[in-house]
Design a protein around this motif. Sequence first.
Motif, mmCIF file in Angstrom:
data_model
loop_
_atom_site.group_PDB
_atom_site.id
_atom_site.type_symbol
_atom_site.label_atom_id
_atom_site.label_comp_id
_atom_site.label_asym_id
_atom_site.label_seq_id
_atom_site.Cartn_x
_atom_site.Cartn_y
_atom_site.Cartn_z
ATOM 1 N N VAL A 51 -19.609 -24.557 -132.579
ATOM 2 C CA VAL A 51 -18.399 -24.727 -131.762
ATOM 3 C C VAL A 51 -17.900 -23.378 -131.264
ATOM 4 O O VAL A 51 -17.506 -23.235 -130.111
ATOM 5 N N PHE A 52 -17.933 -22.379 -132.136
ATOM 6 C CA PHE A 52 -17.518 -21.039 -131.732
ATOM 7 C C PHE A 52 -18.385 -20.522 -130.584
ATOM 8 O O PHE A 52 -17.869 -20.018 -129.585
ATOM 9 N N ALA A 53 -19.696 -20.648 -130.718
ATOM 10 C CA ALA A 53 -20.619 -20.145 -129.693
ATOM 11 C C ALA A 53 -20.417 -20.873 -128.362
ATOM 12 O O ALA A 53 -20.430 -20.246 -127.304
ATOM 13 N N ASP A 54 -20.207 -22.180 -128.418
ATOM 14 C CA ASP A 54 -20.020 -22.966 -127.192
ATOM 15 C C ASP A 54 -18.705 -22.654 -126.501
ATOM 16 O O ASP A 54 -18.566 -22.881 -125.300
ATOM 17 N N ASN A 55 -17.731 -22.155 -127.248
ATOM 18 C CA ASN A 55 -16.397 -21.903 -126.695
ATOM 19 C C ASN A 55 -15.984 -20.439 -126.772
ATOM 20 O O ASN A 55 -14.803 -20.124 -126.655
ATOM 21 N N SER A 56 -16.927 -19.541 -126.950
ATOM 22 C CA SER A 56 -16.587 -18.130 -127.158
ATOM 23 C C SER A 56 -15.874 -17.505 -125.964
ATOM 24 O O SER A 56 -15.114 -16.552 -126.137
ATOM 25 N N GLU A 57 -16.083 -18.016 -124.780
ATOM 26 C CA GLU A 57 -15.413 -17.464 -123.596
ATOM 27 C C GLU A 57 -13.975 -17.948 -123.461
ATOM 28 O O GLU A 57 -13.187 -17.342 -122.735
ATOM 29 N N LYS A 58 -13.623 -19.008 -124.162
ATOM 30 C CA LYS A 58 -12.273 -19.579 -124.068
ATOM 31 C C LYS A 58 -11.274 -18.910 -125.000
ATOM 32 O O LYS A 58 -10.074 -19.006 -124.793
ATOM 33 N N ASN A 78 -25.178 -15.301 -128.293
ATOM 34 C CA ASN A 78 -26.603 -14.942 -128.243
ATOM 35 C C ASN A 78 -27.347 -15.203 -129.550
ATOM 36 O O ASN A 78 -28.536 -15.501 -129.525
ATOM 37 N N ASN A 79 -26.684 -15.064 -130.691
ATOM 38 C CA ASN A 79 -27.404 -15.215 -131.953
ATOM 39 C C ASN A 79 -27.047 -16.483 -132.724
ATOM 40 O O ASN A 79 -27.628 -16.756 -133.765
ATOM 41 N N ALA A 80 -26.116 -17.279 -132.235
ATOM 42 C CA ALA A 80 -25.632 -18.449 -132.975
ATOM 43 C C ALA A 80 -26.743 -19.437 -133.305
ATOM 44 O O ALA A 80 -26.841 -19.908 -134.443
ATOM 45 N N ASN A 81 -27.594 -19.760 -132.354
ATOM 46 C CA ASN A 81 -28.672 -20.718 -132.627
ATOM 47 C C ASN A 81 -29.634 -20.194 -133.686
ATOM 48 O O ASN A 81 -30.095 -20.949 -134.538
ATOM 49 N N TYR A 82 -29.939 -18.904 -133.632
ATOM 50 C CA TYR A 82 -30.825 -18.307 -134.635
ATOM 51 C C TYR A 82 -30.194 -18.364 -136.031
ATOM 52 O O TYR A 82 -30.877 -18.631 -137.014
#
Length: 93
Positions: A51-58, A78-82
């Motif tokens: 959730v953080f990675a998907d909304n990091s720009e908000k 950039n590294n969340a999925n890894y």
Amino acid sequence: MLASVRLQSKQSGEINKFLSAFYNTDLEIGNKLKWEKKYANPIEIAEIIGVFADNSEKFNIKMWINLDKDIYIKISANNANYIIKYLYERYPY
């Protein structure tokens, strides 16, 4: 050792906005600039990382996770999925 997630921000109210959206309720943590939660099961961290990675720009916040003593990993889009894949490989239960 318990795994943990730490959120930090330089802007008042940002962490409260993010967590309120994540938990779908108003947590009323106020204008705190730091927040930390410990998890007995490190796999539970994967959801908040995604959730953080998907909304990091908000939101103007930074996320760090701790899986081993004194080692913090900064989470980014950039590294969340890894990191999520690593969690499931390291803790396959």
